[in-house]
Design an enzyme around this catalytic site. Structure first.
Site, PDB file in Angstrom:
ATOM      1  N   TYR A   1      -6.195 -27.637   6.691  1.00 32.77           N
ATOM      2  CA  TYR A   1      -6.052 -26.593   5.669  1.00 32.77           C
ATOM      3  C   TYR A   1      -6.918 -26.854   4.436  1.00 32.77           C
ATOM      4  CZ  TYR A   1      -1.976 -29.351   3.752  1.00 32.77           C
ATOM      5  OH  TYR A   1      -1.119 -30.284   3.248  1.00 32.77           O
ATOM      6  N   GLU A   2      -7.001 -25.814   3.598  1.00 34.75           N
ATOM      7  CA  GLU A   2      -7.890 -25.788   2.418  1.00 34.75           C
ATOM      8  C   GLU A   2      -9.351 -25.990   2.793  1.00 34.75           C
ATOM      9  OE1 GLU A   2      -6.705 -24.512   0.008  1.00 34.75           O
ATOM     10  OE2 GLU A   2      -4.590 -24.838   0.412  1.00 34.75           O
ATOM     11  N   GLY A   3      -9.763 -25.382   3.898  1.00 37.78           N
ATOM     12  CA  GLY A   3     -11.129 -25.528   4.408  1.00 37.78           C
ATOM     13  C   GLY A   3     -11.181 -26.708   5.354  1.00 37.78           C
TER      14      GLY A   3
END
Length: 589
Positions: free
Chosen positions: A441-443
């Site tokens: 997550y978050e890229g």
């Protein structure tokens, strides 16, 4: 049980990442070492004594959804109340809205401890802090006045709503829409998935930051706007009003972080008979929402990197404790009677030292990124530009390398536990389950590698990264000139690694300049690990020069782990052709 490593954290902040020199120079005003130590000490106490005991309850019971409302595990709501009463949410928040305006370095150090104690707890406030930064930089004065104070204090929590079912990391495919209501507000319609703490019982209001498209907006990411959508509408006097048309329709059943509610959010569906359309307000300019959201995302990426460090620290502590208790076999170094504690076996020692060294390198990189953010904030002109470039360069390293390390170290922890590590009751497996989401997550970490190679290596006309490598080389040179025999071949190993890093960097920059993007991207992921290991070795050396008790770990890293850099350089420079050829065999249509 996890015990916050306050001494290691303080040492890394001050003597490796650069906080002490900044404090000595008065960079942060009246802030001194005494206050830093007091904050870290109390944060460590809170994490150890109040958060850690609730970890297992959260992991085993998880969050529960019923009738559109989420209930967190027993004791968690009360824990959050004690946490905000202690002022922890406001630690680095803007002073004009009730924050303490302390350096980012101090905030992420505390964040490490919350996440080591219980990652499912620590992740919630992370999104609130990101929302505060986005609103502070981009929102209107009216929105700031109405929402920021309660977000800074933690009385309300924030979320980040990007992902949709058809659009994972590809934000150009977003379909959520926003329609002007004619009174300055908008009506939001759509579905968002994987929304952390999208619904919960910690606070009586939740402030959602939502990406959506306006009518006739340009296609792709150029047509995305950012909106503030509260769970409950807020009156001009700050009192809560009617329930907004937004609700949680489902919770994900996840591998780990079970106590953190990961929600599917529905906007504008006529919740409980309401007129369809979630009421929201524009943040920043129309069609400029991605730039506003990236303020929040960059904050979140460093915070997620700290989750990797945090889980690695907790897993390492548990593995060392187990290795000192578990007895099996004979060991030459053991002089006692009966079977030896497994900590005496060389292979177990290798695993444990690898865990310690990788955790410390990831911590040093992440804290150095936070230091660059702080310095950019307090500097001006060319100096501020330099520190912004440094923060930008280190952000993908802090996010991707640290979270990869979190998984790697947690896995080694399972190995140290042997068969007992594969059994849930020991708790070693829980760290691995929690850690596995952070590289996603978050890229995803692959996206971080792309960002590093395509956007960060060109910073400063391509020169900034070479200036950074030169700074790392100065640390290696200091080891050599120290003439301390305990360092062994550390200086040679660092010189070789930094030479490989310089060669790989120039190679990728050349490919990018020639427009050979696919070849550059083929080497992006190994390059990110390469630069992180090389930098980590230099940071360990800086720490060892400041505290000679740390030389042994530095030497272990240099002589046992740093050799991987050479193989990574070969993958960066020579791997693209074979990757492209073999990749064709995977394509079915």
């Amino acid at each position: 049980m996890y015990r916050a490593p306050v001494e290691d954290i303080a040492f890394t902040l001050k003597h490796v990442a650069g906080m002490k020199s900044a404090l000595d120079a008065g960079t942060f005003g009246d802030l001194g070492e005494d206050l830093v130590d007091a904050v870290l000490g109390e944060a460590g106490r809170f994490a150890t004594e109040e958060v850690t005991p609730l970890y297992t309850i959260g992991d085993r019971q998880g969050a529960v959804l019923k009738g559109g409302a989420v209930t967190t595990p027993p004791g968690w709501k009360e824990l959050y109340r004690r946490w905000i009463d202690g002022g922890w949410n406001a630690l680095s928040g803007p002073e004009e809205y009730g924050g303490q305006a302390l350096p980012t370095m101090l905030g992420v150090a505390a964040l490490e401890m919350w996440n080591s104690a219980a990652m499912a707890f620590g992740i919630g406030p992370t999104l609130t802090m990101g929302a505060v930064e986005a609103l502070d930089k981009h929102a209107s004065e009216d929105l700031k006045a109405k929402y920021l104070e309660k977000l800074v204090s933690g009385e309300w929590m924030g979320t980040m709503n990007l992902t949709e079912p058809q659009a994972g990391s590809d934000l150009a495919a977003l379909r959520a829409r926003a329609e002007p209501a004619g009174d300055g507000s908008y009506r939001i319609f759509g579905q968002k998935i994987f929304i952390t703490y999208g619904e919960h019982d910690f606070t009586d209001n939740i402030i959602h930051l939502v990406l959506a498209r306006l009518p006739d907006a340009p296609a792709g990411t150029r047509g995305i706007s950012l909106f503030l959508v509260p769970k409950f509408l807020v009156g001009d006097d700050g009192a809560l009003g009617a329930r907004n048309d937004v609700f949680c329709s489902g919770l994900e059943h996840k591998l780990g972080i079970h106590a953190s509610p990961t929600c599917t959010m529905i906007y504008g569906d006529g919740f409980e008979g309401a007129e369809p359309g979630a009421v929201g307000w524009l943040i920043g300019e129309e069609n400029k929402g991605l730039a506003c959201m990236f303020t929040m995302m960059n904050n979140a990426r460093l915070c997620v990197g700290m989750q990797g460090v945090a889980v690695a620290e907790a897993a390492t502590q548990k593995a060392i404790a187990y290795a000192n208790e578990r007895r099996q076999g004979k060991a030459a170094s053991y002089t006692g009677t009966g079977m030896a504690p497994i900590v005496h076996h060389p292979d177990v020692q290798r695993n444990l030292l690898t865990m310690k060294a990788l955790t410390q390198t990831a911590r040093a990189i992440s804290y150095s990124c936070a230091h660059a953010i702080d310095m950019a904030r307090v500097s001006a002109g060319d100096e501020a530009a330099y520190w912004r470039d440094r923060a930008n360069l280190l952000t993908p390293l802090a996010k991707a390398f640290s979270t990869d390390i979190g998984v790697e170290v947690a896995s080694l922890g399972l190995q140290v536990h042997g068969g007992m590590g594969f059994i849930e009751e020991t708790g070693a497996a829980a760290f691995y389950r929690d850690a596995r989401i952070a590289p996603i997550y978050e890229g995803t970490n692959g996206i971080q590698a792309i960002d590093l190679v395509m956007r960060k290596l060109p910073l400063g006309g391509g020169d900034h990264v070479h200036g950074y490598i030169a700074e790392l080389a100065d640390m290696a040179a200091a080891v050599r000139t120290s003439n301390m025999q305990d360092f062994g071949r550390t200086a040679d190993a660092l010189d070789a690694a930094l030479g490989d890093l310089s060669e790989a960097t120039r190679f990728l920059q050349k490919l990018a300049a020639e427009g050979r993007q696919d070849e550059a991207l083929a080497g992006a992921t190994p390059y990110l690990r390469l630069i992180s290991l090389a930098a980590g070795g230099a940071y360990l050396a800086r720490g060892a020069l400041a505290d000679h008790n740390r030389i042994a770990l530095c030497r272990f890293f240099a002589e046992n782990l740093l050799g991987e850099v050479s193989a990574l350089r070969a993958r960066v420079i020579d791997g693209a052709e074979s990757l492209a050829a073999a990749g064709k065999t995977l394509v079915s249509a």
